[in-house]
Design an enzyme around this catalytic site. Structure first.
Site, short mmCIF file in Angstrom:
data_model
loop_
_atom_site.label_atom_id
_atom_site.label_comp_id
_atom_site.label_asym_id
_atom_site.label_seq_id
_atom_site.Cartn_x
_atom_site.Cartn_y
_atom_site.Cartn_z
N GLN A 78 0.76 -1.13 0.04
CA GLN A 78 -0.14 -0.12 -0.07
C GLN A 78 0.98 1.19 -0.04
O GLN A 78 1.26 1.58 1.12
CB GLN A 78 -0.90 0.10 1.29
CG GLN A 78 -1.89 1.12 1.11
CD GLN A 78 -3.05 0.97 2.28
OE1 GLN A 78 -2.98 0.07 2.98
NE2 GLN A 78 -3.86 2.15 2.26
N PHE A 79 1.14 1.88 -1.31
CA PHE A 79 1.92 3.03 -1.30
C PHE A 79 1.36 4.19 -0.63
O PHE A 79 2.24 5.10 -0.46
CB PHE A 79 2.37 3.17 -2.84
CG PHE A 79 1.25 3.83 -3.78
CD1 PHE A 79 1.18 5.27 -4.01
CD2 PHE A 79 0.16 3.09 -4.30
CE1 PHE A 79 0.28 5.85 -4.35
CE2 PHE A 79 -0.85 3.49 -4.76
CZ PHE A 79 -0.77 5.20 -4.99
N THR A 80 0.15 4.21 -0.33
CA THR A 80 -0.50 5.44 0.18
C THR A 80 -0.06 5.56 1.75
O THR A 80 -0.30 6.69 2.33
CB THR A 80 -1.95 5.09 0.09
OG1 THR A 80 -2.56 4.27 0.68
CG2 THR A 80 -2.54 5.14 -1.46
#
Length: 154
Positions: A78-80
């Site tokens: 999850q890059f967010t």
């Protein structure tokens, strides 16, 4: 790297309406790789997650780890988690690692968790996923490898 870990009774991931992973009791690990992260950081973070004592013992104290309980882990990239929201209303993701760097780092993290004999399931890197979970506690903890570099408060 950043990991948002949640103690769960169960968790699952679906992509395009198809279930791709499911675990029972253990940890859901949302994992973000940052620019400049290394395999060594992924390795250390996996050790921290595996050994973090956030499961209750017979007395109700947080004295047991995923290793102690032999629980499972569901790891979802999850890059967010690397969002910078200090300016404006649209998050910036400049601190997130490029996918060509992030994907192998997530793989290192997953493989190291598996090396402890743990059952580890994963989401699909880069896919739009639907993640469901039954949070146990709730217990939710953020781990950030950048914190390891800061002095500890007395």
């Amino acid at each position: 790297m950043r990991a948002l870990i949640q103690r769960v009774t169960e968790a699952a991931v679906a992509v395009e309406g198809t279930s791709v992973a499911r675990i029972g009791p253990g940890l859901l690990v949302l994992l973000g790789a940052a620019t400049g992260d290394t395999a060594e950081i992924a390795y250390k973070l996996a050790e921290k997650v595996a050994g973090l004592r956030i499961f209750s013992d017979e007395g109700g104290k947080f004295n047991r780890s995923l290793l102690d309980t032999r629980g499972e882990a569901l790891v979802v990239s999850q890059f967010t988690l690397l969002a910078d929201t200090r300016k404006g209303r649209r998050p910036s993701f400049l601190d997130a690692a490029d996918p060509a760097l992030a994907e192998p780092l997530v793989a290192v993290f997953v493989e190291h968790l598996r090396s402890f004999g743990l059952g580890v399931a994963t989401g699909v890197f880069g896919a739009h996923m639907h993640v469901s979970l039954l949070n146990d506690g709730p217990v939710t903890i953020m781990l950030d490898s950048a914190d390891w570099q800061r002095p500890r408060r007395a």
